[in-house]
Design an enzyme around this catalytic site. Structure first.
Site, PDB file in Angstrom:
ATOM      1  CG  HIS A  26      -2.135  -0.860   1.041  1.00 39.41           C
ATOM      2  ND1 HIS A  26      -3.398  -0.360   0.810  1.00 39.41           N
ATOM      3  CD2 HIS A  26      -2.269  -2.208   1.048  1.00 39.41           C
ATOM      4  CE1 HIS A  26      -4.255  -1.355   0.688  1.00 39.41           C
ATOM      5  NE2 HIS A  26      -3.594  -2.483   0.836  1.00 39.41           N
ATOM      6  CG  ASP A 124      -4.518   2.879   1.748  1.00 35.83           C
ATOM      7  OD1 ASP A 124      -5.675   2.399   1.725  1.00 35.83           O
ATOM      8  OD2 ASP A 124      -3.531   2.268   1.328  1.00 35.83           O
TER       9      ASP A 124
END
Length: 454
Positions: A26, A124
């Site tokens: 990520h 994110d």
């Protein structure tokens, strides 16, 4: 893009806070995207927030330190004196539990240090609290979803899916018709947290994410517009703005990697589309009986292969396998996957079907055989096999001699395999077209810069 640099010379009061999720794959793509934006906006301050361990990894290997990006360490949520319980997900759950307050604390430090209030939050997509946090700071919110559009839609539709399935146990859910352009899905095809394991912290986070993303100024995604127009249209109807800024392996700076095991030189010695490349990613290894089945299938089928293998192959593979296949196969601890998939000798990729691997297959023009394990991998397998028709899943999602040999013969030796290859080459052309000047991903990235840096 030079016009942006000229326009932004006076924008030295802008301050973008970047909140990264420290697990899996990520943080690295988020940093790559932000570095690209920061290059186009040199007068804008970017503060990158992640855990110490992840920051140390990301910034120690970065060859290009941009003066307008500074990283800040966020507490990982582990209590003092923490001793692992043996549950690999426990550190993730502890981070999630504490992350909202931990991020706020360090953001305050960055604001005090720079003397600049936050003007945009780039996070994110997991960080559902970005909506309220941005509102409190009178800032914009732009979350990034690093996986595929189809899996994102299942999280947006979580309440609808749960309503359709009611209180049934997972094994009682026979089929779910929810994704446009997809066949009916089984419960096991859906990512965790949609209708199973719904009370664990990770599932709660994803559920809240699906509810909050429509509040974002824009949602950026690692994809390109033509990969699945029906899903694209559905997401566009749910969000204020959807920005396809991928595939990241084409649009963001890629780290140079070594080929210490000579994989590319080995591939040079083989004919076009003749080699099987095998890798199941950096997280999961198939169980012993599946590794044995795979080894036996490779030996019987006789296709040349490169296998990126986690662990000691002498211990985990059948006795004598390495010796018997040394002229046909190459087993390495690590392989330069992106470059391998671009090589003309590779005919198929046996993969776990993580989204990054799917996009790398598309960019390389290589069909895939999928053995999914968790997360979005089941949905990705259905996308590649039943929707895009550029790959095949192993029967029942398990590596057996029969399922592997069937999949290898289908992709490597049959007319259907040739058709898959033609289709993925067309998709590859679409991906490259999307990132060209005036392509859909290039224009969406221009829009992203405008939103983040204005």
């Amino acid at each position: 893009m030079s016009t942006f640099k000229n326009e932004m010379n006076g924008n030295n009061l802008l301050h973008v806070a970047v909140l990264a999720f420290p697990f899996g794959t990520h943080a690295a793509p988020l940093l790559s995207l932000v570095k690209k934006i920061a290059t186009e906006a040199p007068k804008v301050t970017f503060s990158f927030f992640c855990t110490t361990t992840t920051n140390d990894t990301l910034f120690s290997r970065s060859n290009e330190f941009l003066p307008n990006i500074k990283y800040y360490n966020v507490h990982d949520g582990l209590p003092k004196g923490y001793v692992s319980s043996g549950n690999p997900r426990e550190p993730i759950f502890l981070f999630i539990k504490a992350m909202q307050e931990n991020f706020k604390h360090v953001i305050d430090e960055a604001v005090a240090e720079t003397g600049k209030n936050i003007t945009c939050l780039v996070t994110d997509a997991f960080f559902w609290f970005g909506a309220d946090l941005a509102e409190e700071m009178h800032a914009k919110w732009v979350p990034l979803w690093t996986a595929g559009p189809h899996s994102l839609l299942t999280h947006v539709y979580t309440d609808l899916i749960r309503e359709k399935t009611g209180s049934k146990e997972v094994h009682d859910v026979k089929s779910i018709d929810v994704l446009p352009g997809f066949p009916e899905l089984k419960a096991s095809d859906l990512p965790e947290g949609v209708i199973k394991d719904i009370d664990v912290p990770f599932a709660t986070m994803l559920h809240k994410m699906g509810l909050e993303l429509p509040r974002a100024n824009a949602v950026a995604i690692n994809s390109f517009a033509t990969i699945h127009p029906l899903i694209e249209n559905e997401l566009n109807s749910k969000f204020k703005l959807l920005l396809n800024v991928g595939p990241f392996n084409l649009t963001t700076p890629q780290r140079k990697v070594s080929d210490e095991h000579g994989c590319l030189e080995w591939l040079d010695q083989h004919e076009n589309s003749s080699v099987v490349y095998i890798s199941f990613g950096s997280v999961v290894t198939p169980p012993p009986h599946e590794l044995t089945a795979l080894a036996e299938s490779l030996e019987e089928c006789g296709f040349p292969f490169i296998w990126s293998f986690r662990g000691d192959p002498k211990e985990k593979l059948p006795k004598g396998f390495l010796e018997r296949t040394k002229t046909k196969g190459k087993i390495v601890a690590w392989a330069p996957q992106v470059e391998i998939l671009k090589h003309s000798s590779v005919g198929v990729f046996l993969t776990h079907s993580g989204w990054n691997s799917v996009l790398e297959c598309i960019v390389g023009g290589v069909p895939m055989i999928s053995r999914p394990f968790f997360g979005d991998q089941g949905l990705n397998t259905i996308l590649t096999e039943s929707v895009l028709e550029i790959g095949v899943g192993v029967d029942n999602g398990v590596l057996t001699k029969e399922s592997i040999k069937k999949a290898l013969e289908l992709t490597m030796s049959s007319e259907k395999g040739g058709i898959m290859r033609q289709k993925i080459v067309k998709l590859k052309e679409s991906a490259f077209k999307a990132v060209e000047q005036n392509g859909t991903s290039a224009m969406d990235f221009t829009t992203l810069i405008q939103i983040v840096t204005s």
